[in-house]
Scaffold this motif. Sequence first.
Motif, PDB file in Angstrom:
ATOM      1  N   ASP A   1      16.022   9.375 -13.656  1.00 26.58           N
ATOM      2  CA  ASP A   1      17.060  10.231 -13.221  1.00 26.58           C
ATOM      3  C   ASP A   1      17.288  11.642 -14.142  1.00 26.58           C
ATOM      4  O   ASP A   1      17.868  11.612 -15.167  1.00 26.58           O
ATOM      5  CB  ASP A   1      18.376   9.455 -13.408  1.00 26.58           C
ATOM      6  CG  ASP A   1      18.286   8.375 -12.187  1.00 26.58           C
ATOM      7  OD1 ASP A   1      18.656   8.793 -11.082  1.00 26.58           O
ATOM      8  OD2 ASP A   1      18.391   7.374 -12.765  1.00 26.58           O
TER       9      ASP A   1
ATOM     10  N   PRO B   1      18.581  15.890 -13.868  1.00 29.14           N
ATOM     11  CA  PRO B   1      18.978  16.843 -13.064  1.00 29.14           C
ATOM     12  C   PRO B   1      18.287  17.845 -12.530  1.00 29.14           C
ATOM     13  O   PRO B   1      16.996  17.967 -12.738  1.00 29.14           O
ATOM     14  CB  PRO B   1      20.123  17.658 -14.005  1.00 29.14           C
ATOM     15  CG  PRO B   1      19.366  17.457 -15.363  1.00 29.14           C
ATOM     16  CD  PRO B   1      18.600  16.034 -15.433  1.00 29.14           C
ATOM     17  N   GLU B   2      18.263  18.604 -11.350  1.00 27.10           N
ATOM     18  CA  GLU B   2      17.650  19.479 -10.548  1.00 27.10           C
ATOM     19  C   GLU B   2      16.931  20.518 -11.823  1.00 27.10           C
ATOM     20  O   GLU B   2      15.811  20.959 -12.043  1.00 27.10           O
ATOM     21  CB  GLU B   2      18.464  20.345  -9.726  1.00 27.10           C
ATOM     22  CG  GLU B   2      17.488  21.375  -9.049  1.00 27.10           C
ATOM     23  CD  GLU B   2      18.480  21.903  -7.747  1.00 27.10           C
ATOM     24  OE1 GLU B   2      17.838  23.098  -7.241  1.00 27.10           O
ATOM     25  OE2 GLU B   2      19.493  21.533  -7.630  1.00 27.10           O
ATOM     26  N   ASN B   3      17.790  21.031 -12.867  1.00 30.30           N
ATOM     27  CA  ASN B   3      17.223  21.877 -13.743  1.00 30.30           C
ATOM     28  C   ASN B   3      17.184  20.988 -15.298  1.00 30.30           C
ATOM     29  O   ASN B   3      18.501  20.461 -15.240  1.00 30.30           O
ATOM     30  CB  ASN B   3      17.964  23.256 -13.993  1.00 30.30           C
ATOM     31  CG  ASN B   3      17.826  23.713 -12.638  1.00 30.30           C
ATOM     32  OD1 ASN B   3      16.663  24.295 -12.233  1.00 30.30           O
ATOM     33  ND2 ASN B   3      19.027  24.505 -12.180  1.00 30.30           N
TER      34      ASN B   3
ATOM     35  N   ASP C   1      26.623  17.476 -12.327  1.00 31.09           N
ATOM     36  CA  ASP C   1      26.108  18.679 -11.106  1.00 31.09           C
ATOM     37  C   ASP C   1      25.643  20.083 -12.057  1.00 31.09           C
ATOM     38  O   ASP C   1      25.910  21.020 -11.717  1.00 31.09           O
ATOM     39  CB  ASP C   1      27.020  19.116 -10.253  1.00 31.09           C
ATOM     40  CG  ASP C   1      27.177  17.732  -9.306  1.00 31.09           C
ATOM     41  OD1 ASP C   1      26.480  17.021  -8.761  1.00 31.09           O
ATOM     42  OD2 ASP C   1      28.546  17.815  -8.816  1.00 31.09           O
ATOM     43  N   GLY C   2      24.997  19.679 -13.187  1.00 30.31           N
ATOM     44  CA  GLY C   2      24.578  20.740 -14.100  1.00 30.31           C
ATOM     45  C   GLY C   2      25.251  21.586 -15.088  1.00 30.31           C
ATOM     46  O   GLY C   2      25.075  22.525 -15.477  1.00 30.31           O
TER      47      GLY C   2
ATOM     48  N   VAL D   1      23.089  15.037 -14.471  1.00 34.57           N
ATOM     49  CA  VAL D   1      23.137  14.755 -13.093  1.00 34.57           C
ATOM     50  C   VAL D   1      24.606  14.294 -12.497  1.00 34.57           C
ATOM     51  O   VAL D   1      25.056  14.904 -11.824  1.00 34.57           O
ATOM     52  CB  VAL D   1      22.272  13.168 -12.683  1.00 34.57           C
ATOM     53  CG1 VAL D   1      22.662  12.758 -11.246  1.00 34.57           C
ATOM     54  CG2 VAL D   1      20.817  13.569 -12.946  1.00 34.57           C
TER      55      VAL D   1
END
Length: 322
Positions: A159, A161-163, A95-96, A92
Motif C-alpha cells: 500500500d 500513496p500515489e506519490n 491523501d498525500g 494513503v
Amino acid sequence: MDFGYTLLCEQTPPKQLVTDLVAAEELGFDYSVISDHYFPWLEEQGHSAYAWSVLGALAQATDRIPLMTFVTCPIMRYHPAVVAQKAATMGVLSDGRFTLGLGAGENLNEHVVGRGWPSVDIRHEMFAEAVEIIKKLFGGGYVHYRGRHYTVDSAKLYDLPENPVPIAMAAFGSRAAELAAEHADALVSDQPVPEVVRLFGERSGQGKPVYGQIPVSYGTDEEEAVQNAYRLWKHGTTGWKVMAELPGPVNFEASAKTARPEDVAEAVVCGADLDRYAQMVQQWADAGFTHISFLQIGPDRQRKFRDWARSDLLPALRERFT
C-alpha cells in the motif's frame, strides 16, 4: 513562512491530541507536527501516546492540514522497514498530506528495547542505512538489503500513496546536514542553525523546506506564563547533547535542578507580547527557515493559545513574514 501547530505526545492525552488538531485546522494553522516518544521528558508531563495511532486518527479527523512526525527515530525502537510501512500507510490515509520527519533519536526513547545506546558516530551510521532502506521501500518492489547495522529480507510495501511520502531529516551539525542534503526532501531542526541550513542548501537542498519549532507559554499574566514554562519545560535548558543521552524522566529532572525560571524564559517565549513572538520568529527566518511550528506548553492551555493565535498572533506574523 508557514506557521504550524505542534502536538506534544509527552504532555497531552491521546484523545485531546486529536481534538486539538481538529480545532487548529479550523483556526487556520498551515500544517502540524507530532512528537514520537516512548517517555515524557519529565514525570509531570505525564503522557506518552503512541504517535502512529494518533496519526491514523488525525488523518481521518482532519481534511486539509498537512501532518508530519517531528521526529521519528528509525534506528532502534523501530526497524526502518517498519517505519517505511507505517509512513506509506499514513500517506494513503491522509491523501498525500503526510511527511515523514526522521532523526537519530534520544536514549530516553530508544533504550527500552534493551540494546544499549550507541555512540553518536554509530548512530549516524545507523541513521544513514535506515534512511536508505526507507527510500528503497518507498520506491516499490522487493527490497533486499545487507548493511553493517541492518538486514532486510525480501520486503515489499503493498500500500503506497500515489506519490512517495516526503522525507524530512533532523540535523544539528555539518555531518547530519550533508546526509539530509543527500537523502531528504526537507530539513528539520529545533534550533536556529544558519550554518546547517546553508550547508543543506549548498549540497542540493536549495529551495527545499526547512522546519523549525518554537516552544511558547502563552498567557496574559507573563509571570504566571513563565512559571508554567518552568514547571513543564525546564529540561529544555540542558542542551541537545545532554538531551540525547539521558535515559529517563528522573535524569532530566535531576539535570534541570539548577535551572531557574529566568533561564527557561530565555528559551521559551512567555506571555502575550506580539513583538517578542515576532522577534523570535525573525531569528529563525534570518537563519533560513521556511516553516515554524509553535509548541504551546501545557495541555490545559491549548484552547486559549489557539484562540489568541487566530485573532492576534497568526495575522501579525503573516503580515510580516509572508
